[in-house]
Design an enzyme around this catalytic site. Structure first.
Site, PDB file in Angstrom:
ATOM      1  N   CYS B 207       0.813  -1.202   0.000  1.00  0.00           N
ATOM      2  CA  CYS B 207       0.000   0.000   0.000  1.00  0.00           C
ATOM      3  C   CYS B 207       0.856   1.264   0.000  1.00  0.00           C
ATOM      4  O   CYS B 207       0.905   2.010   0.985  1.00  0.00           O
ATOM      5  CB  CYS B 207      -0.976   0.029   1.170  1.00  0.00           C
ATOM      6  SG  CYS B 207      -2.277   1.286   0.933  1.00  0.00           S
ATOM      7  N   CYS B 388      -5.732   1.700  -5.219  1.00  0.00           N
ATOM      8  CA  CYS B 388      -5.424   2.511  -4.048  1.00  0.00           C
ATOM      9  C   CYS B 388      -6.502   3.568  -3.882  1.00  0.00           C
ATOM     10  O   CYS B 388      -6.472   4.586  -4.578  1.00  0.00           O
ATOM     11  CB  CYS B 388      -4.065   3.179  -4.212  1.00  0.00           C
ATOM     12  SG  CYS B 388      -3.627   4.282  -2.845  1.00  0.00           S
TER      13      CYS B 388
END
Lengths: 119, 444
Positions: B207, B388
């Site tokens: 991430c 994302c």
């Protein structure tokens, strides 16, 4: 975010609703068949049923209008442009329609046929 | 003719009607809930071992359980609790509580799968076996490596997980409680103001958007507290960019400019002095010290030791130093051991260390593994899909999705991926977790 086929959407709905999945699904199907029954039996229910349906639809729409954003930990200030407004408006409209469709046929069926008898 | 009396059409809903139609509704409901017929399961007596029961491991095990008939499936992981890692940012923002990102692993363990409650301590692919931390040697015919990665807080001098939440130190990666402690630290900073430092490590990480999200969240906290003018926010980029996808990099820089967040390029955190609230960064010009009132620490990340120290790791190239799994980036098959596949954070591939990547990698790896078993050509392909939801403030996000070629690949054509939208936030906050849990059950 991709690949939202019906099986996937159903699985996601099960995860969102948890123990409420079956009751909600049965309720939705009951609303559908009641609407079909009301139409099949030409039940309009008259003014009372239509008012009840409209009131339920309006209540549902208002709940979504003022509840959806807080439910997502946000507010009207977070709406940013056409897409956000359209989606909120769509959710409000869908809630109104669902509320009306859920209540109207029950009211219509319970009230009996209010059409004037043929001469 | 005047109709006298009443006919059945003049009656309201009778009890018989209600029962009949309710039963019909229930039958329709039952029909809707029955999943579509799955592809025929592969008949095999193979023993398939899945190393890891995180997102990747459970998704793989679920798909293997339904995709095979007769296979023995063993999953190895010591963890009893499953952590929804994409929710850590929301916990760190104070929007969710830590209890909202944990659930028992047993809930998602597929029926018929043997769960070895230990970690893999050693991979021996030459002998087709793994050894657990408890000393059990588990032989396999096929192996899925889904161990996740290791957070190396110790690589930052003076830093440890125990410091999170104290003296202005935050880090949402360490876990739910650390994310919650980070939220409290951020709230204190928002009241007091001062210098806030943010950044990310070099190398691969999971991430990569989260460090940026937390910078935006900090800005939002300060603005809501009316103290943005009393704070300086600095994002320490690990190289000349703030995000690996050029168009997103440009957009984030625009937003940073609008919000008065300065960017220090090529600044990599290498040491921290908690008592003095001082951080040291490596830069091309030498080491730089900065004092801070708040710092969000993102640790360097590597493959777990058992993978790094095994023949399964890359031996050369950009993924070798941190021991990432040596897999083909498209088929996810190990490049030297054809009966081994990799899914998730452990893979040494250019992109794909997010939960959304697992959603796309799991079916590819499982389909290709089954093709190997069936002696068929490998046809499933992973294109590097990564997603994302880049939170830019509480209540708004940019829904960014891209592939190996850094092309934006939005799932919803009506959602501009580079626009801060409420709907993107709502998808992140409400839809992502149920989709993730459906993925763990092999249904998404």
């Amino acid at each position: 975010m991709k690949d939202f086929n019906p099986e996937t959407l159903l699985a996601i709905a099960q995860e969102i609703l948890g123990v409420w999945f079956w009751p909600v699904l049965i309720l939705v199907c009951a609303v559908i068949v009641l609407n079909g029954l009301a139409l099949f039996r030409h039940r309009t229910g008259g003014r009372t049923a239509r008012v009840a349906g409209a009131a339920a639809g309006l209540a549902a729409a208002l709940v979504v209008l003022f509840g959806l954003l807080p439910w997502t930990d946000s507010g009207f200030r977070d709406l940013n442009g056409g897409v956000d407004v359209a989606i909120l408006a769509g959710a409000v409209a869908a809630a109104g329609l669902a509320g009306g469709l859920a209540v109207w046929p029950v009211a219509a069926l319970l009230s009996g046929d209010r059409r004037r008898p043929r001469p | 003719m005047v109709r006298t009396g009443t006919s059945s059409r003049d009656e309201g809903l009778t009890r018989r009607d209600a029962l009949m139609w309710t039963g019909l509704g229930a039958a329709i409901a039952a029909g809707l809930s029955v999943p579509a017929p799955a592809r025929a399961a592969l008949r095999t007596g193979a023993h398939i071992v899945v190393a890891g029961a995180g997102a990747a491991g459970l998704a793989a095990a679920s798909r293997l359980a339904t995709g095979t008939d007769g296979a023995r499936i063993t999953i190895i992981d010591a963890r009893e609790v499953h952590r929804f890692q994409p929710g850590f940012t929301l916990v760190g923002a104070g929007v969710w509580g830590p209890d909202q990102v944990v659930t028992p692993n047993a809930r998602f363990m597929p029926d018929g799968v043997r769960w070895v409650r230990s970690d893999v301590a050693e991979f021996d692919p030459d002998a087709n076996a793994v050894v657990t931390a408890s000393g059990e040697r588990v032989a396999y015919d096929y192996l899925v490596v889904a161990t996740g990665l290791s957070l190396e807080y110790g690589a930052i001098e003076g830093m440890s997980e125990a410091l999170i939440g104290r003296d202005g130190i935050a880090s949402i990666y360490a876990g739910p409680e650390a994310a919650a402690a980070s939220s409290r630290a951020l709230a204190e900073f928002a009241q007091a103001g001062g210098v806030g430092l943010f950044g990310r490590p070099t190398g691969e990480m999971k991430c990569a958007g989260a460090p940026l999200k937390y910078t935006f969240i900090a800005d939002d906290f300060l603005r809501r507290a009316g103290n943005r003018g009393r704070a300086e926010l600095i994002y320490n980029a690990h190289n000349q960019t703030v995000f690996g996808v050029p168009v997103v990099d440009a957009r984030v820089r625009e937003l940073f400019d609008e919000r008065d967040v300065s960017v220090a390029p090529s600044h990599v955190l290498n040491a921290i002095e908690p008592g003095a609230r001082r951080a040291r960064f490596s830069t091309p010009e030498g080491e730089v010290e900065r004092t801070y009132d708040f710092i969000h620490v993102v640790p360097p990340m590597k493959a777990p030791a058992a993978v790094r120290q095994s023949p399964l790791a890359w031996s050369d190239g950009p993924f070798a130093a941190d021991g990432w799994l040596d897999v083909d980036r498209t088929t996810l098959q190990h490049r030297r051991f054809p009966n081994v596949f990799g899914i998730g954070d452990v893979n040494g591939v250019p992109k794909g260390k997010t939960a959304a990547s697992v959603k796309w990698q799991a079916p590819v790896a499982v389909d290709n593994l089954l093709s190997v078993i069936a002696d068929r050509p490998l046809e499933a392909a992973y294109n590097g899909y990564t997603s994302c939801p880049l939170i830019t403030r509480i209540g708004r996000a940019m829904l960014i999705e891209f592939d190996y070629e850094n092309r934006l690949v939005p799932s919803f054509p009506f959602i501009d991926p580079l626009k801060e939208l409420w709907v993107s936030w709502a998808i992140d906050e409400k839809a992502l977790k149920p989709t993730y849990y459906a993925m763990l059950r092999g249904l998404a």
